[in-house]
Write an enzyme that holds these catalytic residues in place. Structure first.
Site, PDB file in Angstrom:
ATOM      1  N   TRP A   1      -4.575   3.643  11.662  1.00 56.12           N
ATOM      2  CA  TRP A   1      -4.491   3.375  10.230  1.00 56.12           C
ATOM      3  C   TRP A   1      -5.052   4.582   9.522  1.00 56.12           C
ATOM      4  O   TRP A   1      -6.236   4.829   9.618  1.00 56.12           O
ATOM      5  CB  TRP A   1      -5.265   2.109   9.836  1.00 56.12           C
ATOM      6  CG  TRP A   1      -5.057   1.835   8.374  1.00 56.12           C
ATOM      7  CD1 TRP A   1      -5.806   2.313   7.333  1.00 56.12           C
ATOM      8  CD2 TRP A   1      -4.001   1.060   7.797  1.00 56.12           C
ATOM      9  NE1 TRP A   1      -5.273   1.889   6.142  1.00 56.12           N
ATOM     10  CE2 TRP A   1      -4.163   1.127   6.402  1.00 56.12           C
ATOM     11  CE3 TRP A   1      -2.923   0.338   8.329  1.00 56.12           C
ATOM     12  CZ2 TRP A   1      -3.288   0.485   5.518  1.00 56.12           C
ATOM     13  CZ3 TRP A   1      -2.069  -0.302   7.450  1.00 56.12           C
ATOM     14  CH2 TRP A   1      -2.254  -0.227   6.069  1.00 56.12           C
TER      15      TRP A   1
ATOM     16  N   GLN B   1       0.805  -1.225   0.000  1.00 56.96           N
ATOM     17  CA  GLN B   1       0.000   0.000   0.000  1.00 56.96           C
ATOM     18  C   GLN B   1       0.840   1.279   0.000  1.00 56.96           C
ATOM     19  O   GLN B   1       0.346   2.329  -0.390  1.00 56.96           O
ATOM     20  CB  GLN B   1      -0.934   0.001   1.213  1.00 56.96           C
ATOM     21  CG  GLN B   1      -1.968  -1.114   1.155  1.00 56.96           C
ATOM     22  CD  GLN B   1      -2.906  -1.078   2.327  1.00 56.96           C
ATOM     23  OE1 GLN B   1      -2.615  -1.653   3.377  1.00 56.96           O
ATOM     24  NE2 GLN B   1      -4.034  -0.421   2.192  1.00 56.96           N
TER      25      GLN B   1
ATOM     26  N   GLU C   1      -5.542   1.946  -1.280  1.00 63.17           N
ATOM     27  CA  GLU C   1      -6.589   1.281  -0.504  1.00 63.17           C
ATOM     28  C   GLU C   1      -7.147   0.078  -1.298  1.00 63.17           C
ATOM     29  O   GLU C   1      -8.320  -0.005  -1.625  1.00 63.17           O
ATOM     30  CB  GLU C   1      -7.668   2.306  -0.119  1.00 63.17           C
ATOM     31  CG  GLU C   1      -8.873   1.798   0.634  1.00 63.17           C
ATOM     32  CD  GLU C   1      -8.592   1.056   1.936  1.00 63.17           C
ATOM     33  OE1 GLU C   1      -7.458   1.072   2.430  1.00 63.17           O
ATOM     34  OE2 GLU C   1      -9.534   0.433   2.438  1.00 63.17           O
ATOM     35  N   TRP C   2      -6.242  -0.826  -1.665  1.00 63.41           N
ATOM     36  CA  TRP C   2      -6.594  -2.091  -2.315  1.00 63.41           C
ATOM     37  C   TRP C   2      -7.533  -1.883  -3.503  1.00 63.41           C
ATOM     38  O   TRP C   2      -7.228  -1.081  -4.374  1.00 63.41           O
ATOM     39  CB  TRP C   2      -7.161  -3.075  -1.276  1.00 63.41           C
ATOM     40  CG  TRP C   2      -6.222  -3.275  -0.119  1.00 63.41           C
ATOM     41  CD1 TRP C   2      -6.405  -2.871   1.173  1.00 63.41           C
ATOM     42  CD2 TRP C   2      -4.911  -3.880  -0.154  1.00 63.41           C
ATOM     43  NE1 TRP C   2      -5.312  -3.192   1.938  1.00 63.41           N
ATOM     44  CE2 TRP C   2      -4.380  -3.813   1.166  1.00 63.41           C
ATOM     45  CE3 TRP C   2      -4.124  -4.479  -1.140  1.00 63.41           C
ATOM     46  CZ2 TRP C   2      -3.130  -4.321   1.496  1.00 63.41           C
ATOM     47  CZ3 TRP C   2      -2.870  -4.984  -0.811  1.00 63.41           C
ATOM     48  CH2 TRP C   2      -2.393  -4.906   0.488  1.00 63.41           C
TER      49      TRP C   2
ATOM     50  N   HIS D   1       1.186  -8.957   4.820  1.00 60.13           N
ATOM     51  CA  HIS D   1      -0.013  -8.106   4.717  1.00 60.13           C
ATOM     52  C   HIS D   1      -0.544  -8.221   3.281  1.00 60.13           C
ATOM     53  O   HIS D   1      -0.507  -7.270   2.510  1.00 60.13           O
ATOM     54  CB  HIS D   1       0.331  -6.665   5.092  1.00 60.13           C
ATOM     55  CG  HIS D   1      -0.855  -5.796   5.395  1.00 60.13           C
ATOM     56  ND1 HIS D   1      -1.008  -5.083   6.570  1.00 60.13           N
ATOM     57  CD2 HIS D   1      -1.965  -5.502   4.674  1.00 60.13           C
ATOM     58  CE1 HIS D   1      -2.138  -4.397   6.558  1.00 60.13           C
ATOM     59  NE2 HIS D   1      -2.737  -4.630   5.404  1.00 60.13           N
TER      60      HIS D   1
ATOM     61  N   PHE E   1      -7.434   7.043   4.166  1.00 57.94           N
ATOM     62  CA  PHE E   1      -7.421   6.715   5.592  1.00 57.94           C
ATOM     63  C   PHE E   1      -6.298   7.428   6.340  1.00 57.94           C
ATOM     64  O   PHE E   1      -6.103   7.201   7.524  1.00 57.94           O
ATOM     65  CB  PHE E   1      -7.247   5.204   5.793  1.00 57.94           C
ATOM     66  CG  PHE E   1      -8.534   4.426   5.765  1.00 57.94           C
ATOM     67  CD1 PHE E   1      -9.273   4.232   6.919  1.00 57.94           C
ATOM     68  CD2 PHE E   1      -9.012   3.879   4.586  1.00 57.94           C
ATOM     69  CE1 PHE E   1     -10.454   3.505   6.909  1.00 57.94           C
ATOM     70  CE2 PHE E   1     -10.190   3.149   4.555  1.00 57.94           C
ATOM     71  CZ  PHE E   1     -10.915   2.959   5.720  1.00 57.94           C
TER      72      PHE E   1
ATOM     73  N   GLU F   1      -5.188  -1.669  14.387  1.00 59.46           N
ATOM     74  CA  GLU F   1      -5.599  -0.739  13.329  1.00 59.46           C
ATOM     75  C   GLU F   1      -6.935  -0.161  13.746  1.00 59.46           C
ATOM     76  O   GLU F   1      -7.823  -0.892  14.201  1.00 59.46           O
ATOM     77  CB  GLU F   1      -5.802  -1.420  11.966  1.00 59.46           C
ATOM     78  CG  GLU F   1      -4.537  -1.697  11.203  1.00 59.46           C
ATOM     79  CD  GLU F   1      -4.810  -2.306   9.824  1.00 59.46           C
ATOM     80  OE1 GLU F   1      -5.843  -1.956   9.197  1.00 59.46           O
ATOM     81  OE2 GLU F   1      -3.999  -3.129   9.386  1.00 59.46           O
TER      82      GLU F   1
ATOM     83  N   TYR G   1     -12.295  -1.517  13.636  1.00 58.50           N
ATOM     84  CA  TYR G   1     -12.667  -0.197  13.132  1.00 58.50           C
ATOM     85  C   TYR G   1     -14.074   0.229  13.533  1.00 58.50           C
ATOM     86  O   TYR G   1     -14.344   1.409  13.697  1.00 58.50           O
ATOM     87  CB  TYR G   1     -12.618  -0.193  11.597  1.00 58.50           C
ATOM     88  CG  TYR G   1     -11.235  -0.162  10.991  1.00 58.50           C
ATOM     89  CD1 TYR G   1     -10.441  -1.308  10.936  1.00 58.50           C
ATOM     90  CD2 TYR G   1     -10.736   1.002  10.434  1.00 58.50           C
ATOM     91  CE1 TYR G   1      -9.183  -1.281  10.353  1.00 58.50           C
ATOM     92  CE2 TYR G   1      -9.480   1.041   9.847  1.00 58.50           C
ATOM     93  CZ  TYR G   1      -8.712  -0.092   9.810  1.00 58.50           C
ATOM     94  OH  TYR G   1      -7.469  -0.058   9.230  1.00 58.50           O
TER      95      TYR G   1
ATOM     96  N   ASN H   1      -1.582 -10.388   8.659  1.00 53.88           N
ATOM     97  CA  ASN H   1      -2.580  -9.343   8.853  1.00 53.88           C
ATOM     98  C   ASN H   1      -3.944  -9.812   8.363  1.00 53.88           C
ATOM     99  O   ASN H   1      -4.126 -10.115   7.179  1.00 53.88           O
ATOM    100  CB  ASN H   1      -2.192  -8.093   8.044  1.00 53.88           C
ATOM    101  CG  ASN H   1      -3.206  -6.975   8.215  1.00 53.88           C
ATOM    102  OD1 ASN H   1      -3.300  -6.381   9.282  1.00 53.88           O
ATOM    103  ND2 ASN H   1      -3.999  -6.704   7.188  1.00 53.88           N
ATOM    104  N   GLU H   2      -4.905  -9.896   9.282  1.00 56.59           N
ATOM    105  CA  GLU H   2      -6.314 -10.102   8.949  1.00 56.59           C
ATOM    106  C   GLU H   2      -6.577 -11.302   8.031  1.00 56.59           C
ATOM    107  O   GLU H   2      -7.017 -11.140   6.888  1.00 56.59           O
ATOM    108  CB  GLU H   2      -6.885  -8.826   8.317  1.00 56.59           C
ATOM    109  CG  GLU H   2      -6.753  -7.614   9.223  1.00 56.59           C
ATOM    110  CD  GLU H   2      -7.456  -6.377   8.660  1.00 56.59           C
ATOM    111  OE1 GLU H   2      -7.962  -6.446   7.524  1.00 56.59           O
ATOM    112  OE2 GLU H   2      -7.497  -5.359   9.357  1.00 56.59           O
TER     113      GLU H   2
HETATM  114  C1  BGC Z   1      -6.304  -3.413   6.313  1.00 51.79           C
HETATM  115  C2  BGC Z   1      -5.651  -2.260   5.588  1.00 51.79           C
HETATM  116  C3  BGC Z   1      -6.711  -1.409   4.941  1.00 51.79           C
HETATM  117  C4  BGC Z   1      -7.624  -0.867   6.026  1.00 51.79           C
HETATM  118  C5  BGC Z   1      -8.715   0.065   5.539  1.00 51.79           C
HETATM  119  C6  BGC Z   1      -7.518  -3.005   7.097  1.00 51.79           C
HETATM  120  O1  BGC Z   1      -8.439  -4.023   7.063  1.00 51.79           O
HETATM  121  O2  BGC Z   1      -5.366  -4.096   7.094  1.00 51.79           O
HETATM  122  O3  BGC Z   1      -4.736  -2.786   4.664  1.00 51.79           O
HETATM  123  O4  BGC Z   1      -6.172  -0.377   4.169  1.00 51.79           O
HETATM  124  O5  BGC Z   1      -8.252  -1.934   6.656  1.00 51.79           O
HETATM  125  O6  BGC Z   1      -9.593  -0.588   4.687  1.00 51.79           O
END
Ligand code: BGC
Length: 544
Positions: free
Chosen positions: A497, A88, A504-505, A190, A513, A447, A367, A235-236
């Site tokens: 984050w 990213q 952002e993927w 990640h 963000f 995050e 989040y 990560n996740e």
């Molecule tokens: C991820 C990040 C992503 C962020 C916001 C998280 O789930 O680890 O890579 O940018 O959320 O969507």
């Protein structure tokens, strides 16, 4: 003929340029393409913004203007920092021997996979500007920086020859953090899986990845365990296992049925994570090693028994998928187990023992929240019907209260529809994590953040830099953590984050963000108001 030979690592046909050319094609570069020294940070950019909030009584000279609750405090050991991730932010995707990852293919080759048709080729050019990036957060007073390593930089094929230039790069990144008094926290994975591993055996769908991931972990733990204390293995996994099935025809085909793929991935993640954990501890027992889980608080939408059951299913198919095996008993929660045991080989006793206890902290990317309810057709009907859209989880979610009118809080940018500001539920969430998974090293929010609505539509710098919803989010979220701390929840740290706006993927650069804005034409960075809001909460509340 050539294309199939690329799949074999020791074939004389295989080399890195071929891998790039066949599967990715040309990539973009940026004019700053050697490591640069940090430019001095203008003192004018370190002046906090004017206050956003107008309390009903005078509060003195704190900036932003904020009243202090004298019964709250962050312990002096509480760490707070910012986070980013290799694909990213780094850019320089083909530089100094990096091999392609699946994200280079997804962004370059798969039409509309990234809705803006953008790539991570340049991103924030962090690969060359990391010294400035670290200097900037240090100047704000942030003492922790969490970043991820690019596996395919270190091992361009994911296995086999090590790329010394990548090791030297990360040596200097880590040393630069340390020279600024910034604690580096390192994530091994990640989402940027080395393409070669996907094309050789299906990536996370194959148990072969366990040995390759563990060898990668051995290389990085050996190199940096004397300098890096905090490690995150993956990560996740809920999210990246959910990438499967990958788009067809761009990667090697797999015979694993589509609906099963996320769970095959998850199985191998648990084996790989726990093997890396045991290995890391054998190298240095004092390291803190965990994976990063993710998900929102699950609020029962009505008091019906069906909704209560749906909430339990939602925990089991999300956080519990990875947290129950690692924190409770080495195995899946019962609702999930009933489903996966129809096709996955159960963990052996040895595997369960390896997985159980393989996290030092409960690292959660938390989040937001969701209301949870039973499917309209009922849970039992869904569980017995594999073509139900909600199968196999068989719970439903919404952001609306049961009156179907009010949302739980302000929405973020439309590009992140999963995210509403729901900070009111954070204390309950933190209690839930501590009570359910009982992490020995406490809970960390690894995050959290907010995409300011429509930020990409703002064109003048002054309007971009004042980000009131993100600022309120950080203030209220940290207040919620202070409440939980005062109620006895062992929260040990937070990572915002993100360090700055980034790739952002699948949303490209359209969803922001960052607590810093990045001008992608010049690669200049600018602090947003939320950066000061975040730091201010610690200036006001942290014990010395
Ligand atoms: C991820 C990040 C992503 C962020 C916001 C998280 O789930 O680890 O890579 O940018 O959320 O969507």
């Amino acid at each position: 003929m050539v294309k199939s030979s690329i799949l074999y690592p020791h074939s004389s046909f295989l080399n890195l340029p071929d891998l790039w050319d066949l599967y990715v094609g040309p990539v973009s570069t940026f004019s700053i393409n050697t490591t640069v020294q940090p430019t001095p940070i203008p003192s004018s950019s370190l002046i906090p913004p004017p206050s956003l909030y107008y309390p009903s009584f005078p509060t003195g000279q704190q900036v932003p203007l904020q009243s202090k609750n004298e019964s709250w405090s962050f312990p002096s050991t509480f760490w707070y920092g910012v986070a980013g991730a290799s694909y990213q932010i780094e850019g320089a995707v083909k530089a100094e021997g990096r091999g392609p990852s699946i994200w280079d293919v997804l962004s370059h080759r798969v039409p509309d996979y990234v809705i803006t048709n953008e790539t991570g080729d340049v991103a924030d050019n962090n690969y060359y500007q990391y010294k400035e990036d670290i200097a900037r957060i240090a100047a704000l007073g942030i003492k922790t920086y969490s970043f991820s390593l690019s596996w395919s930089r270190i091992l361009p094929f994911g296995k086999g020859p090590v790329n010394e230039q990548a090791l030297l790069h990360y040596d200097d990144l880590i040393d630069t953090c340390l020279s600024y008094g910034v604690t580096p926290m390192v994530t091994l994975y990640h989402w940027d899986l080395p393409l070669f591993l996907q094309n050789t055996y299906g990536g996370w769908l194959s148990e072969d990845i366990v040995a390759d991931y563990t060898e990668y972990a051995r290389i990085v733990f050996t190199r940096w365990s004397s300098k890096v204390h905090y490690w995150f293995t993956v990560n996740e996994p809920i999210v990246f296992c959910g990438f499967y099935p990958l788009p067809e025809n761009y990667f090697k085909a797999t015979s694993v049925p589509k609906k099963q793929q996320p769970y095959s991935c998850g199985h191998n993640v648990l084996l790989a994570h726990s093997a890396a954990y045991r290995l890391g501890k054998s190298i240095n027992d004092s390291l803190s090693i965990s994976f990063k889980n993710n998900g929102g608080y699950k609020i029962q939408r009505t008091d019906s028994a069906a909704d209560a059951e749906a909430v339990q299913r939602a925990w089991d198919f999300n956080e519990g998928w990875f947290a129950n095996p690692t924190f409770i008993n080495g195995d899946y929660p019962s609702n999930l187990k009933t489903y996966v045991e129809t096709f996955l080989t159960p963990f052996t006793q040895d595997q369960k023992a390896q997985i159980n206890g393989s996290c030092d902290i409960f690292a959660h990317d938390a989040y937001t929240s969701d209301f949870i309810m039973a499917p309209d057709s009922g849970i039992a009907a869904c569980v017995s019907n594999s073509s139900n859209a909600l199968y196999p989880g068989c719970y439903n979610t919404t952001k609306l209260y049961a009156n179907n009118y009010w949302a739980m809080g302000p929405a973020s940018d439309p590009g992140s529809p999963w995210l509403y500001k729901a900070t009111d539920w954070v204390p309950a969430f933190l209690h839930y994590m501590q009570d359910t998974w009982k992490p020995k090293g406490g809970v960390a929010i690894t995050e959290f953040g907010m995409s300011e609505p429509y930020e990409e539509l703002r064109t003048d710098l002054a309007s971009i830099l004042i980000d009131p919803l993100r600022s309120a989010y950080y203030r209220d979220y940290l207040s919620a953590i202070l409440i939980a701390l005062s109620e006895g929840v062992n929260v040990v740290g937070t990572l915002a984050w993100s360090i700055y706006d980034n790739m952002e993927w699948s949303q490209g650069y359209s969803v922001k963000f960052g607590i810093q804005f990045v001008n992608l034409t010049t690669q200049e960075r600018f602090f947003k108001a939320s950066a000061f809001e975040y730091v201010n909460m610690f200036n006001v509340y942290q014990d010395k």
